[in-house]
Design an enzyme around this catalytic site. Sequence first.
Site, PDB file in Angstrom:
ATOM      1  N   TYR A 119       0.814  -1.232  -0.029  1.00  0.00           N
ATOM      2  CA  TYR A 119      -0.120   0.053  -0.107  1.00  0.00           C
ATOM      3  C   TYR A 119       1.107   1.240  -0.022  1.00  0.00           C
ATOM      4  CZ  TYR A 119      -3.328   3.487   1.708  1.00  0.00           C
ATOM      5  OH  TYR A 119      -4.082   4.712   1.725  1.00  0.00           O
ATOM      6  N   GLU A 207      -3.730   7.485  -4.221  1.00  0.00           N
ATOM      7  CA  GLU A 207      -3.731   6.109  -3.648  1.00  0.00           C
ATOM      8  C   GLU A 207      -3.286   5.050  -4.501  1.00  0.00           C
ATOM      9  OE1 GLU A 207      -7.396   4.362  -1.973  1.00  0.00           O
ATOM     10  OE2 GLU A 207      -6.134   4.474   0.158  1.00  0.00           O
TER      11      GLU A 207
END
Length: 399
Positions: A119, A207
């Site tokens: 991530y 993101e």
Amino acid sequence: MNIHEYQAKELLAEHGIAVPKGIAAMTVEEAVAAAKQLPGPLYVVKAQIHAGGRGKGKFKELDANAKGGVRLAQSIDEVEHAAKEMLGNTLVTAQTGDEGKQVNRLYVTDGVDIAHEYYLSLLVDRASGQVAMVVSTEGGMDIEAVAHDTPEKIHTITIDPAQGFMPHHGRAVAFALELSGDTNKQCQKLAGQLYEAFMALDVEMLEINPLVETKDGDLLVLDTKMSFDGNALYRHKNVEAMRDETEEDPAEVEASEYDLAYIKLDGNIGCMVNGAGLAMATMDIIKLNGAFPANFLDVGGGATKEKVTAAFKIILKDDAVEGILVNIFGGIMKCDIIADGIVSAAKDVNLSVPLVVRLEGTNVEKGKEILENSGLPIVSADDLGDAARKIVAEVKKAA
Ligand code: ADP
Ligand code: MG
């Protein structure tokens, strides 16, 4: 403003960042044609909506066992089947709300042999006034659970924009992701490229989930979400052109055409206010009186009759609205002119719900007189507290 995954990947690729090959498609035929241009034999067909959680999402029209909005396909036929099932149907994910979002676009992309999912996100951290790069070794579809259950697995590296991205930032990111060898080097470079793209495009939030390491040890951006600072869009015509209004709330789109700042909320009291600070205070005081605002609406300093009318219409289109509170400070614009605008707008839209108006500022007495003589059931209020109490009471009385 948000954009689709495929558009975000186009922008990242322009900054030299590695993304899998892919082609957007609006029809089943286009999806098949897209797959034929990719090397195969593994494809992924991805619903393009402005919401995450697609992989675990469910289509309203399909039965509960049907797959979600991210489909692996082993052949062109399977791509065709996936496209047929997704296009035109409604995908419900953890981020769309119960009503879901209709899938009108697909992204057909190379299937990647994944060794690990990471991530990585970048955002403006207002508290520190810096850019925060948030990373975790536990990427993939459950990052919310990771943040909740094992927050120690999430690392934040802050970058001072005055200083810019330094090699030590890259090393910190690669270290936090526990990468070694060539993958570690790739990560350091990628972090720098992402920071540059983030700054150059005036991105608000970027993101990447997941960022993957392939079986060959390469880092690839597999999924990405990007949102932009609307006030900087004029500097990026190419980004502005990526706007997909079908993904936005229709009332918010209409408001932006009149240059009104409008955000729909869940309550039943419509608010029309000038100035963002006054709008926030108005919403607060409605809550203090036990009701909830139906929207945030800032008509701006130069609220003309046209703007006031457009604002009324937008507020009234919301079926949840049971009363309207107008709270306007006549500074640049005088109160009598605003009162004229309110009266003619209320007549124009055939106002059917209680209306409380609080005016303050230049020519306030004249303004109140206009409201009183209008023949309309407008309730005049003296101050903010009085206005909030009155609108809450009027709505209760009408119900
Ligand atoms: P969302 O976050 O909206 O569910 P993602 O693009 O992250 O959508 O896809 C969900 C999961 O599907 C990923 O975590 C990954 O495991 C898998 N996936 C997505 N794209 C690919 C791809 N191109 N190749 C292989 N697997 C993929
Ligand atoms: Mg994802």
